[in-house]
Structure formats: structure tokens, C-alpha cells
Scaffold this motif. Sequence first.
Motif, PDB file in Angstrom:
ATOM      1  N   TYR A   1       1.203  -1.086   0.127  1.00  0.00           N
ATOM      2  CA  TYR A   1      -0.039   0.219   0.183  1.00  0.00           C
ATOM      3  C   TYR A   1       1.105   1.205   0.187  1.00  0.00           C
ATOM      4  O   TYR A   1       2.091   1.042   1.136  1.00  0.00           O
TER       5      TYR A   1
ATOM      6  N   LEU B   1       0.503   5.618  -1.236  1.00  0.00           N
ATOM      7  CA  LEU B   1      -0.305   7.089  -1.558  1.00  0.00           C
ATOM      8  C   LEU B   1       0.161   7.377  -2.719  1.00  0.00           C
ATOM      9  O   LEU B   1      -1.061   7.828  -3.950  1.00  0.00           O
TER      10      LEU B   1
ATOM     11  N   THR C   1       0.194   6.532  10.197  1.00  0.00           N
ATOM     12  CA  THR C   1      -0.756   5.676  10.606  1.00  0.00           C
ATOM     13  C   THR C   1      -0.842   4.505  11.602  1.00  0.00           C
ATOM     14  O   THR C   1      -1.288   3.696  11.180  1.00  0.00           O
TER      15      THR C   1
ATOM     16  N   ARG D   1      -3.611  -2.847  -2.585  1.00  0.00           N
ATOM     17  CA  ARG D   1      -4.614  -2.489  -2.185  1.00  0.00           C
ATOM     18  C   ARG D   1      -4.254  -0.986  -1.527  1.00  0.00           C
ATOM     19  O   ARG D   1      -3.313  -0.429  -1.614  1.00  0.00           O
ATOM     20  N   THR D   2      -6.129  -0.892  -2.228  1.00  0.00           N
ATOM     21  CA  THR D   2      -6.097   1.203  -2.499  1.00  0.00           C
ATOM     22  C   THR D   2      -6.321   1.789  -1.107  1.00  0.00           C
ATOM     23  O   THR D   2      -7.038   2.964  -1.081  1.00  0.00           O
ATOM     24  N   SER D   3      -5.926   1.246   0.014  1.00  0.00           N
ATOM     25  CA  SER D   3      -6.583   1.512   1.335  1.00  0.00           C
ATOM     26  C   SER D   3      -6.018   0.553   2.529  1.00  0.00           C
ATOM     27  O   SER D   3      -6.060  -0.906   2.212  1.00  0.00           O
ATOM     28  N   LEU D   4      -5.580   1.465   3.972  1.00  0.00           N
ATOM     29  CA  LEU D   4      -5.164   1.016   4.756  1.00  0.00           C
ATOM     30  C   LEU D   4      -6.848  -0.335   5.505  1.00  0.00           C
ATOM     31  O   LEU D   4      -6.525  -1.295   5.353  1.00  0.00           O
ATOM     32  N   GLU D   5      -7.684  -0.639   4.930  1.00  0.00           N
ATOM     33  CA  GLU D   5      -8.621  -0.958   5.827  1.00  0.00           C
ATOM     34  C   GLU D   5      -8.628  -1.868   4.456  1.00  0.00           C
ATOM     35  O   GLU D   5      -8.780  -3.567   4.887  1.00  0.00           O
TER      36      GLU D   5
ATOM     37  N   ALA E   1      -4.393   5.288  12.302  1.00  0.00           N
ATOM     38  CA  ALA E   1      -5.339   4.334  11.234  1.00  0.00           C
ATOM     39  C   ALA E   1      -5.179   2.973  11.288  1.00  0.00           C
ATOM     40  O   ALA E   1      -6.682   2.359  11.095  1.00  0.00           O
TER      41      ALA E   1
ATOM     42  N   GLU F   1      -0.455   5.872  -6.217  1.00  0.00           N
ATOM     43  CA  GLU F   1      -0.333   4.963  -7.672  1.00  0.00           C
ATOM     44  C   GLU F   1       0.274   4.326  -8.193  1.00  0.00           C
ATOM     45  O   GLU F   1       0.917   2.861  -8.637  1.00  0.00           O
TER      46      GLU F   1
END
Length: 302
Positions: A29, A31, A76, A47-51, A79, A33
Motif C-alpha cells: 500500500y 499513497l 499510520t 490494495r488501495t486503502s489500509l482497510e 489509522a 498509484e
Amino acid sequence: MQIGMIGLGKMGANMSRRLLRNDHDVVGYDLSEDAMMALEEDGGETRTSLEALVDHLEAPRTLWMMVPAGDAVDSTLDALLPLLNEGDRLVDGGNSRYTDTLKRAGRAEQVGVSYIDVGTSGGVWGLEQGYSLMVGGPDEAIDALTPLFETLAPSADKGWGHVGEVGAGHFVKMVHNGIEYGVMQAYAEGFHILKAKEEFDFDLHQISEIWRFGSVIRSWLLDLAAEALEKNQDLEEIAAWVDDSGEGRWTVQEAIDLDVPAPVITDALIQRLQSRQQDTYAHRLLAALRNEFGGHAMKEAE
């Protein structure tokens, strides 16, 4: 084993690639792209988010942060902690100050997450040569992550070690970088003396190559100095501005607190501060060396 890598800059991306080459499952992951696309091209997942990253990983999860020291680590952590479960493991592989690491480990412990600090050295060369890893944290967590350390290090039994409880890894890396300041300063001053002896018209690259073999001052930093001097030994295109990223300052502060005299490391730090006010050959070579081993940006001479 499976790992979530947070931060795909110069260090995080190459560490991920080294793990992938040795059959670990890396999910990244960042920030950026572009950074995530580059990892995917090398066989990793992103993956596009930490979640989404946390949801994808199998419990107990292992997440490795390679983000800049300071606020980026705290944000970080803010989150991540609400997303993690008891038994998960969180690694800070950046150059955090060990006192900050102790506070963060306390926060992680409150939710049952093991916090591991890994002082990481190797710069942009670590992908091929391996990384030096100074590991702090609880025994059980270190044992679980040993396959990662053995892969990232130069070899399974060399270049890494569990140096103590949480915070110890970053403390050892701090002192490592303080020593680095002193060694770099000695090389810079020596070559400055040679440069100043104009009547001999020394070939500084030739001398660096002579010293690289058999000499008692041979080292990897000397190898890198030789590479920099081969490109252009006058270094006139480099500004005599040498940044410091914190570890040298922290080492000097700790030395004072511990009543340990450290004049070489202290003077090396002062020289970096002085470089921003003076233009000398020694300071230009220091800037070139930081770029050679770590890819640190150099200012162009005006």
C-alpha cells in the motif's frame, strides 16, 4: 510468509521485491498509484486503502511500515490500530527515534498488537546485497518474523539480529548512523586535503581505487566514494549542502545524556550544519556520498 508492506518508496519497494523474489506473499500500500503499479508489475499485490490491506491479510497479520519517521508513522498508527486484532504484528522499519518507538509500542500493547522496531540499513543497494537489520521487540514476535529477516538480510545467518526489547533496534540504528557520520566526514576531509595539494595534481579517483584494496581504510563507503569520484572528481555540479535526517543529532544528544564523550560524531554533525553556510570540497563529497548509498537528493550548485 504473507506480509503487508506500507510505504513503497526507495526502501519499501526494494524490500518488497527482495521478499517476492524469495517466494513471500507481499501485499503493498502506498499513497502513490505509480508506486503500487510498479510493485504489481514485479509480481506483488496492492490494495488501495489500509482497510482493504488489513482485510486481505490472514490472521495473525504482519504489517511492515516503511514510512518517514515522525508524523507519518503516527498517522499510520492512528489509522491501523483500530483495524488490528490481538496477536497481530506491526513493524516499524524506518528511522524512528527510539523514544517515539517506546510510546507507540505502548499504544499497540493496549490492543494486544506486538510492536517490532527494525533499524534498517542498506539504502538503494539492499535489493541486491541485502539489508542490515537491527531488530527490537518481544521474543515470540521476532521468532514468528524470522523468515522475513532471513530473506531481507544478506544471508540467513548474517547481517541481522535480535538486539533487545522494543526500542533497542532503533537505538542501535541511531548509533549506527552516528558512526556513519564520522566515517563519511573522515573520508571527506582526507580527500579535501588531497584536492588542496595542487602542486601534485592528484587523481583522486585513482587514489580511491588504490585504497579500496589491501588498505586498512577500505570499506563500502570508500567504494561509493570511488564511484562518485569516477563520475566527476571536481564535484562542481554539486552544492556543498549536506542534510541530516535526525539520527546523528539523536546520537549526540544520547551521548551527552549518558556522559559519553563522542567528539568525532559531534563534530561530523556540526560539519553538516556548517555545510549550509560554507562551500567546501569536503561538503560536496559528503553530499555525493549520501546520494551514492541512500539515493538522497543533492542540491545542484548555482
